[in-house]
Structure formats: structure tokens, C-alpha cells
Design a protein around this motif. Structure first.
Motif, short mmCIF file in Angstrom:
data_model
loop_
_atom_site.label_atom_id
_atom_site.label_comp_id
_atom_site.label_asym_id
_atom_site.label_seq_id
_atom_site.Cartn_x
_atom_site.Cartn_y
_atom_site.Cartn_z
N THR A 181 0.67 -1.24 -0.06
CA THR A 181 -0.11 0.17 -0.02
C THR A 181 0.83 1.18 0.05
O THR A 181 2.10 1.38 0.27
CB THR A 181 -0.90 -0.02 1.34
OG1 THR A 181 -1.84 1.02 1.04
CG2 THR A 181 -0.40 0.19 2.62
N PRO A 235 -4.16 1.05 -1.72
CA PRO A 235 -3.63 -0.15 -1.77
C PRO A 235 -3.74 -0.81 -3.12
O PRO A 235 -4.43 -0.33 -4.03
CB PRO A 235 -4.85 -0.74 -0.77
CG PRO A 235 -5.99 -0.13 -0.91
CD PRO A 235 -5.61 1.35 -1.23
N THR A 260 -7.52 -6.97 1.55
CA THR A 260 -6.39 -6.20 1.44
C THR A 260 -6.52 -4.86 1.75
O THR A 260 -5.65 -4.22 2.41
CB THR A 260 -5.66 -6.22 -0.23
OG1 THR A 260 -5.62 -7.73 -0.44
CG2 THR A 260 -4.67 -5.35 -0.38
N SER A 297 -4.58 -2.85 4.85
CA SER A 297 -3.82 -1.64 4.40
C SER A 297 -3.96 -0.76 5.42
O SER A 297 -3.12 0.00 5.84
CB SER A 297 -4.18 -1.49 3.08
OG SER A 297 -3.97 -0.10 2.65
#
Length: 436
Positions: A90, A154, A172, A176
Motif C-alpha cells: 500500500t 492499496p 487487502t 492496508s
């Protein structure tokens, strides 16, 4: 300094427009960069999601050119579509005069099967055809930076570029937020409030993050002020039928097949025709700019063997596509704004299949209405919905962007979230697909 960077955005947008109009080419593979590899001694499985693994600071690049703006990049522990530990990346851009109290997680619509096209690589100076998209998206980042928000970007598709794998996009994004909140290099902390923002592919990540947050990351969910998205993919099985045979968007059919197969480790080649295998091989590293308008009239039947002319007759694909149906995901607990176009004919999609209906050219308007109504009916009355009947997918992004910025500004300001519950027209059934 930031205003000087803002003046260069027009150049990035022009370059992205030229790239989108360019003929299909094979995107370059991601260049070796040790930062992206986890090389610690502890197994990833032993580390908590969101754990920071590596940190670096570099110049924010536009079209490969360094700007005076500094960006912080983190490698962090996250979870892939199959629930396995993985390493994600990220990027953080500090807001002008930021005190670290408020941030926006901006999910890019880089829509690619090539890791080289990810936002972090574009920001670090990489320059690919697909990477022109995250370069142009600086347009969405700058308004928040100038207002003092820290902006987090990200790489939502993970390091394998698992295109269209919504659950992975969501985890994700959430990890992040955890990572940037734990890093001393970002200026943020466990009390930083966040808004989620994304359009098209970025809307996939935004909505999945909002939906998964209460169960997967309650520590993040308590800090979310809301989410704003447009052009949303809800039920991919519907979208495949909607774009089937279209002139511009048909190329997303093989992209989605490849992305879902990659995310869930499926071998779909036994079900493909000889032509389907050729396309499947050619598009393994393709970006959305390699697909738009490059396969006019492409249909699932052309890709599949005759006995698999119905995608619901392919058991592994059917199981996987049901896993990425937002209609089966939890209901977000924070306010949300969902915008959707419905003039897909402007982008060459004339489909109006029973049970699916019309859309913006690639996303199905009835699916978005159904999802918004589902959220209203399952405990979240703070849902705003806007359908642009005269705009297509690309066109809707124009009014959506300033509206989304204003929507998140109001959530950070503590204003009462608007609600369209009770006023949203009926949509499509979002029940899981059945084998045929």
C-alpha cells in the motif's frame, strides 16, 4: 508543493486517454523489486493481518517522473481470496497540514491481470500501458490531499493481480488500513478515522471492505465514517451475461475468467474451445486497456466448448463466481453512497436479458439497486443510492467524483447520513447461481 503537483494531473489524464485508445499490447512483466518480497524469518501465518513487514519512502511519480511529493510504501501481511496469508503493498500520501486524524482509502480501478500495473509500482516510477490508469487517478487523490486528508492507496488485487476476486480486494484494503495505522512512518494511528472511496474496480474493493469489516476487521470498522462508490460489480455471473456479445466491454469476459481462476487456483482450460484457449493465453497479463474494444462481439459460447455453452455448466467456475457475489456478503454497518449509470447503449452494450436488465455498459443497474435495497432491509438504513439513467460507465464517473468527495466530507464532519431506503426501485435477485 502539492498545488504544483495538481497542475500536472492534466498531463497524466491526457496520457491515460491515449493509452486507452491504443491497440492491445502485451503488458510488461513486473520488474524485480526486493521490496515486494517478504523475506522475514517468521512465517507469514504467525503474523497478525496488517503487520508491517517493510517500509520505504520515495517520490510520488506521475508518468514515471518524480514529483516533490513524498509517498510512504508498506509491505504488510494480509489474506488472499482463499484465506491464506499473503503479503500486500500500500502507499500513503500525507495530506497538506495533516495531523493524522482523518484519512481516505482510495481503491484504484487499475483493473489488470498484471502486477506491473498496480498503483504502488506506478507511484514508484514504473510505467506500463495499464499503469496509465493509476497515474490518471491522481485526479481523485489531490482534492483530499489539499484538504488535509492522508490518502492511502492499496494494491487491492494482491501481488498476483487476482482481478475481480472481491473478497481479496476487501481484506487487502482492510489490512492496508491496519498497516498504515500501525506504522510510525505514516503519521496515522489506531484512532485515525477513515473513509472508503472507489469507482468501478475500485468500487469492488470499497464495497467488499465495508461488507467484511465488521467480521474481519472490527478494529477498522469502528473507525470507518462511510464508503462512497460508483459503477459497482455486484454479481459477476450477471455481468458476464450482460456484456456477452457487446462491442466495447466483451473483453472483460476472459479477464474475469482468468482472474477468478487465478484467485481460486482453478484450471478452466479443459472447458475452453481452441479459440478460447488462444484468448485465455493471450490475456494472462492483460490490463483493461488491452480489453476495451479489442474483442467486439465476443461471447462465452465462442470461448467455451459446445458442451459448456452455459457458464453454469462449469462446476468449478460456478462455485468460484458465487464466492464473489456481493449479494451473499454481510451488510456493511457504516453509511454508504452507491452510484450507478444505466445508459450502456452509449458504450455499445444493448443487452436487456430477463432477470438482469440494463446497465452502464459493463455493470448491471438492477444488481446495484437490489444490493442497496438488501442493505436497507438488513439493518443499514443509512444508504444513499443514485442511478444516472442517461450516463454510461465512463460518463457516470464525472458527476460521481465530486458527489463522492462531498459525501465523505460530510461523514467526517459528523453530518447525518442521507438515506434513500424506501425509495429505491426493485432490482434483480442476487441469489447464488445454480448448476445447469
Amino acid at each position: 508543493m502539492y498545488r504544483a503537483v495538481a497542475r500536472t494531473i492534466a498531463t497524466a489524464l491526457a496520457a491515460a486517454a491515449l493509452a486507452t485508445a491504443a491497440p492491445a499490447v502485451t503488458a510488461a512483466a513486473a520488474s524485480p523489486d526486493a521490496f515486494y518480497t517478504y523475506d522475514g524469518s517468521a512465517p507469514l501465518s504467525s503474523l497478525a493481518p496488517g503487520t508491517v513487514l517493510k517500509t520505504r519512502t520515495l517520490s510520488y511519480h506521475l508518468l514515471g517522473i518524480p514529483t516533490p511529493v513524498q509517498a510512504v510504501q508498506l509491505l504488510f501481511r494480509t489474506t488472499d481470496a482463499q484465506g491464506r496469508p499473503s503479503a500486500g503493498v500500500t502507499t500513503v500520501v500525507r495530506g497538506l497540514g495533516s495531523d493524522g486524524s482523518k484519512a481516505v482509502s482510495y481503491q484504484s480501478f487499475y483493473d489488470s491481470l498484471n502486477p506491473a500495473d498496480s498503483p504502488s509500482r506506478a507511484i514508484a516510477g514504473g510505467l506500463t500501458l495499464g499503469g496509465a490508469i493509476p497515474n490518471a487517478e491522481a485526479l481523485f487523490v489531490v482534492p483530499f490531499v489539499l484538504q488535509g486528508y492522508d490518502v492511502v492507496i492499496p494494491d487491492t488485487e494482491g501481488q498476483r493481480a487476482d482481478f475481480a476476486a472481491g473478497p481479496e480486494y476487501g481484506t487487502t484494503t482492510l489490512d492496508s488500513v491496519r498497516a498504515v495505522s500501525a506504522s510510525a512512518a505514516t503519521g496515522m494511528n489506531a484512532d485515525t478515522r477513515f473513509g472508503l472511496l472507489g469507482y468501478s474496480g475500485g468500487a469492488i474493493a470499497t464495497n467488499w471492505a465495508a461488507a467484511l469489516a465488521p467480521g474481519y476487521a472490527p478494529d477498522v470498522n469502528r473507525r470507518l465514517v462511510g464508503f462512497a462508490e460508483g459503477g459497482l460489480l455486484v454479481d459477476p455471473a450477471h455481468n458476464l451475461k450482460y456484456v456477452d456479445g457487446s462491442t466495447v466491454w466483451a473483453g472483460v469476459i476472459p479477464m474475469a475468467v482468468i482472474g477468478v481462476a487465478r484467485a481460486y487456483d482453478l484450471d478452466l482450460t479443459p472447458y475452453l474451445s481452441d479459440y478460447g484457449k488462444q484468448v485465455y493465453t493471450k490475456m494472462q497479463d492483460a490490463s483493461i486497456v488491452n480489453a476495451l474494444g479489442q474483442y467486439p462481439g465476443l461471447t462465452w459460447k465462442k470461448l467455451a466448448k459446445p458442451e459448456y455453452a452455459d457458464p453454469n455448466s462449469v462446476p468449478p467456475f460456478l462455485a468460484a463466481v458465487n464466492k464473489v457475489n456481493l449479494g451473499s456478503a454481510p451488510t456493511p454497518t457504516v453509511p454508504g453512497y452507491l452510484a450507478q449509470g444505466n445508459a450502456g447503449v452509449l458504450e455499445g452494450t444493448f443487452s436487456n436479458v430477463s432477470g438482469i436488465g440494463t446497465g452502464d455498459g459493463v455493470m448491471v443497474a438492477g444488481d446495484v439497486r437490489a444490493l442497496a435495497r438488501q442493505y436497507c432491509a438488513t439493518g443499514n438504513s443509512r444508504i444513499a443510492h443514485q442511478q444516472y439513467d442517461l450516463l454510461s460507465h465512463l460518463g457516470t464517473a464525472v458527476p460521481w467524483a465530486p458527489t463522492a468527495v462531498g459525501y465523505l466530507n460530510d461523514r467526517f464532519a459528523g453530518k447525518t447520513a442521507p438515506s434513500d431506503c424506501g425509495h429505491i426501485a426493485p432490482g434483480n435477485p442476487l441469489t447464488p447461481e445454480q448448476p445447469r
